[in-house]
Design a protein around this motif. Structure first.
Motif, PDB file in Angstrom:
ATOM      1  N   UNK A   9      -5.780   3.328  -4.248  1.00 42.45           N
ATOM      2  CA  UNK A   9      -4.845   4.439  -4.052  1.00 42.45           C
ATOM      3  C   UNK A   9      -5.388   5.439  -3.037  1.00 42.45           C
ATOM      4  N   UNK A  10      -4.511   5.920  -2.167  1.00 43.07           N
ATOM      5  CA  UNK A  10      -4.909   6.939  -1.204  1.00 43.07           C
ATOM      6  C   UNK A  10      -5.402   8.170  -1.950  1.00 43.07           C
ATOM      7  N   UNK A  11      -6.568   8.662  -1.553  1.00 45.62           N
ATOM      8  CA  UNK A  11      -7.147   9.879  -2.122  1.00 45.62           C
ATOM      9  C   UNK A  11      -7.238   9.839  -3.639  1.00 45.62           C
ATOM     10  N   UNK A  12      -7.512   8.660  -4.182  1.00 46.79           N
ATOM     11  CA  UNK A  12      -7.560   8.553  -5.638  1.00 46.79           C
ATOM     12  C   UNK A  12      -8.257   7.317  -6.141  1.00 46.79           C
ATOM     13  N   UNK A  13      -7.774   6.833  -7.238  1.00 45.18           N
ATOM     14  CA  UNK A  13      -8.421   5.781  -8.030  1.00 45.18           C
ATOM     15  C   UNK A  13      -8.165   4.373  -7.513  1.00 45.18           C
ATOM     16  N   UNK A  14      -8.843   3.435  -8.187  1.00 46.45           N
ATOM     17  CA  UNK A  14      -8.514   2.018  -8.075  1.00 46.45           C
ATOM     18  C   UNK A  14      -7.588   1.722  -9.252  1.00 46.45           C
ATOM     19  N   UNK A  15      -6.395   1.222  -9.007  1.00 44.57           N
ATOM     20  CA  UNK A  15      -5.434   0.885 -10.064  1.00 44.57           C
ATOM     21  C   UNK A  15      -5.544  -0.604 -10.338  1.00 44.57           C
TER      22      UNK A  15
END
Length: 71
Positions: A9-15
């Protein structure tokens, strides 16, 4: 068996979705979930899971590199 998908995820976690087992460094297995997000910034109070703490403080946009055929 469900295909495992990992989305950066952009600017965030691994989903993570699909039939996957999450194991810590000592080999202990986390409770199974159909989908979950893993922290990339290191600030989560619920490690290894993302709790959204990164919002506004973590910037990372990752894309698959273009090949010569794609250009």
């Amino acid at each position: 068996m469900t295909k495992v998908q990992i989305k950066v995820n952009d600017n965030g976690s691994y989903r993570i979705t699909g039939d996957v087992e999450l194991i810590d460094g000592e080999g202990n297995v986390y409770p199974a979930k159909a989908a979950f997000s893993l922290c990339r910034c290191g600030k989560s109070a619920n490690m290894p899971y993302c709790d959204g703490t990164h919002k506004g403080t973590f910037e990372s946009v990752v894309r698959v590199p273009k090949t010569e055929e794609d250009k």
